[in-house]
Write an enzyme that holds these catalytic residues in place. Structure first.
Site, mmCIF file in Angstrom:
data_model
loop_
_atom_site.group_PDB
_atom_site.id
_atom_site.type_symbol
_atom_site.label_atom_id
_atom_site.label_comp_id
_atom_site.label_asym_id
_atom_site.label_seq_id
_atom_site.Cartn_x
_atom_site.Cartn_y
_atom_site.Cartn_z
ATOM 1 N N ASP A 7 -14.261 -41.120 -119.049
ATOM 2 C CA ASP A 7 -14.379 -41.313 -117.612
ATOM 3 C C ASP A 7 -15.710 -42.029 -117.370
ATOM 4 O OD1 ASP A 7 -13.899 -40.845 -114.761
ATOM 5 O OD2 ASP A 7 -15.473 -39.325 -114.917
ATOM 6 N N ASP A 9 -17.612 -42.408 -113.761
ATOM 7 C CA ASP A 9 -18.522 -41.916 -112.729
ATOM 8 C C ASP A 9 -18.899 -40.456 -112.946
ATOM 9 O OD1 ASP A 9 -18.513 -44.376 -111.270
ATOM 10 O OD2 ASP A 9 -16.477 -43.885 -110.641
#
Length: 218
Positions: A7, A9
């Site tokens: 991922d 953010d």
């Protein structure tokens, strides 16, 4: 070869790309200061898992259509070194570099491809799976193509990407996904090695209950 997914953010970055982008546009006087409150509220709702996936991605893409592509590219060129590179965690860079050596590595993110392509490149990640913004006649429409790459949508996007390579998740002896967010629970449950990275409270509790690995890149 194993599959390693990251991922972006609040996992590899110490912040959220879309939130930073809107704050940058406000600083550049492209958007009025009043946009800040809406930005913070959407970020809060996303972090808590309350925001609808389409609502979330369309909220941030609605600021694109008034501007031509050349203008947006110019803004992005300033945005990456000033707002994103300072948030690229050194430990995250080292982890990506380590995993790149013997694995198939991809960045998988709800944030749109326009913003995340240069970020993936900056991390040295060749493969990007992201929400696809709709572009017609060289301009953003404010909508997306297909489903958002968010929650269950990340599984859909991953499966489509792997199928285009003639592969499936089952083809990998091990699959690993690093994420901070409860929003990524569906994909974390699909891989053989889920890793909670500086997790939000809900994900931290699930990781503890299920004995998942947790780590900090901060």
């Amino acid at each position: 070869m194993n599959l390693v997914l990251f991922d972006l953010d609040n996992t590899l970055l110490s912040g959220d790309t879309d939130v930073e982008w809107l704050e940058f546009l406000i600083d550049q006087k492209v958007l009025p200061p009043s946009a800040q409150q809406d930005n913070l509220e959407m970020d809060r709702r996303y972090r808590s898992g309350q925001a609808n996936a389409l609502e979330y991605v369309r909220f941030y893409l609605r600021f694109y259509p008034p501007h031509g592509m050349a203008s947006l590219l110019s803004l992005r060129e300033k945005f990456i070194p000033t707002r994103i590179e300072p948030r690229m965690l050194p430990a995250a860079r080292a982890l990506v570099q380590q995993k790149n050596k013997q694995n198939l590595v991809a960045l998988i993110t709800a944030t749109n491809r326009f913003l995340t392509e240069p970020i993936a490149a900056a991390f040295g990640i060749e493969h990007l799976i992201a929400t696809e913004p709709q572009i017609v006649d060289g301009r953003f429409t404010g909508d997306i193509v297909g489903a958002p790459c968010m929650r269950e949508g990340k599984i859909e996007h991953l499966n489509r990407w792997l199928a285009a390579r003639g592969q499936s998740l089952r083809d990998f002896p091990e699959s690993c996904f690093y994420s901070d967010s409860i929003n990524d629970l569906p994909l974390l449950e699909r891989v053989t090695h889920p890793v909670a990275v500086d997790p939000d409270p809900r994900l931290a509790e699930i990781a503890r209950q299920r004995g998942w690995r947790s780590l900090s890149l901060r």
